[in-house]
Design an enzyme around this catalytic site. Structure first.
Site, PDB file in Angstrom:
ATOM      1  CG  HIS A 275      -5.846 -33.751  -3.041  1.00 25.47           C
ATOM      2  ND1 HIS A 275      -6.715 -33.686  -3.181  1.00 25.47           N
ATOM      3  CD2 HIS A 275      -4.170 -33.951  -3.523  1.00 25.47           C
ATOM      4  CE1 HIS A 275      -6.297 -33.736  -4.632  1.00 25.47           C
ATOM      5  NE2 HIS A 275      -5.193 -35.007  -4.928  1.00 25.47           N
ATOM      6  CG  ASP A 276      -3.626 -36.254   2.401  1.00 22.64           C
ATOM      7  OD1 ASP A 276      -4.572 -36.148   2.051  1.00 22.64           O
ATOM      8  OD2 ASP A 276      -2.946 -37.556   2.743  1.00 22.64           O
TER       9      ASP A 276
END
Ligand code: CA
Length: 366
Positions: A275-276
């Site tokens: 995600h990040d």
């Protein structure tokens, strides 16, 4: 997650969003200045497995001038996210980057963590020595304020966790929002959540903070579950990192191996998702993703839906909230009388190109 209705919602979102592509302007966030001066960023983070990857990617990216890293409570408590951030600057040989201690708890809620996905220590259970580097004395929110005021109009906040630190900074200084160049956030979703059917984790943990950010007037780039669900890390990626055998690639591989094992023990057949690092990659090269402009706001009142992000498209009748109740006049039927977008929302991603950038940089020997 993964229920039939969830899949249906996602399919519906993707097809309707993509159907609108031809009709809407898809310019997306400003492209990186190729050959220009490095861009000033502060990385606000709750490491976190995918945060660790994002931090290492950032520190391997010459396009960035990382003014500071501000750990916050989120995936795990601050007593883990802070040393994990310090470990990452040591592993990357970047102890020149200030690390400022962030908030221990959300603005108005009890902290909910995600140790099921990140392990009790936030790094999938991968053990590293205690960091020797110390954080600076200044707390994260005043550090953010100080750096933004030092370089008005130049600093982008890349937020990879609950947005508590930024919200505290904005609340402390009414002029700050207009001095921030932009916020690039991993968070939110227009296609269902991962903690509840409505909410993505980062916004779920501190919806009041995210609402302040979305309503601040700062240009926002939202990289949410709509795209990060398409970024599963594989054994083949980890093998490339192991073969490169640099301090950064081996640390990333160790965290990844532990988290892939944890993920399988939870019964998941793919992932973890990065995600990040996708949010970081979106700042480095927005052309990896497809974009659409929305007016985004956050539900904070819902008993079941707090932390849901809602994306409004142009509507001649204005942007409507919930119906007024008999008991109170506080609930407004109309949010805005006309459509003014506040967010570039990522609606699709070329995950092959993303992993080429991520793994390529983490495995690079130079
Ligand atoms: Ca995170």
């Amino acid at each position: 997650m993964g229920s039939q209705s969830d899949k249906f919602t996602r399919r519906t979102f993707v097809s309707s969003a993509m159907a609108g592509v031809a009709l809407s302007s898809l310019t997306g966030p400003a492209l990186a200045q190729i050959g220009g001066a490095p861009r000033r960023v502060i990385i606000d983070t709750d490491p976190g497995v995918d945060d660790a990857f994002a931090l290492l990617l950032a520190m391997r990216s010459p396009e960035l001038k990382i003014e500071g890293i501000t750990p916050v409570a989120g995936n795990v408590p601050l007593e883990f996210t802070l040393p994990n951030a310090l470990r990452m600057v040591e592993i990357a040989g970047r102890t020149d980057i200030p690390v400022a201690v962030g908030a221990k708890v959300p603005l108005q809620r009890r902290l909910v963590t995600a140790t099921y996905a990140h392990g009790e220590n936030g790094l999938g259970g991968a053990v590293f020595p205690a960091p020797k580097t110390k954080p600076i004395a200044e707390p994260a929110s005043s550090f953010i304020r100080q750096i933004v005021r030092k370089y008005p109009g130049q600093v982008t906040l890349i937020t990879l966790g609950p947005q508590t630190n930024l919200a505290i900074a904005l609340a402390s200084d009414p002029d700050l929002a207009r001095m921030i160049k932009g916020v690039v956030m991993m968070g939110g979703s227009l296609s269902g959540g991962n903690v509840t059917p409505a909410a993505e984790f980062n916004v779920y943990v501190d919806p009041e903070a995210s609402r302040m950010v979305f309503q601040s007037g700062i240009p926002i780039t939202m990289v949410g579950l709509d795209v990060t669900r398409k970024t599963a890390l594989t054994d083949a990626h980890v093998k490339v990192l192991e073969d490169a055998a640099t301090p950064v690639s081996l640390a990333a591989a160790k965290i990844a191996r532990n988290d892939i094992d944890l993920n399988r023990k939870q019964g998941n057949t793919s992932g973890p998702n990065m995600h990040d690092s996708l949010a970081l990659a979106a700042f480095l090269d927005p052309s990896i993703l497809k974009w659409r402009k929305y007016y985004v706001d956050v539900e904070t009142m819902g008993e079941l839906t707090a932390g849901e992000t809602l994306g409004y498209l142009p509507n001649e009748a204005g942007l409507r909230g919930s119906a007024p109740t008999l008991a109170t006049t506080k609930t407004s039927a109309m949010l805005r009388d006309k459509f003014v977008p506040n967010t570039d929302v990522a609606i699709d991603v070329d995950s092959v190109r993303f992993f080429k950038l991520l793994i390529g940089r983490l495995a690079s020997k130079t």
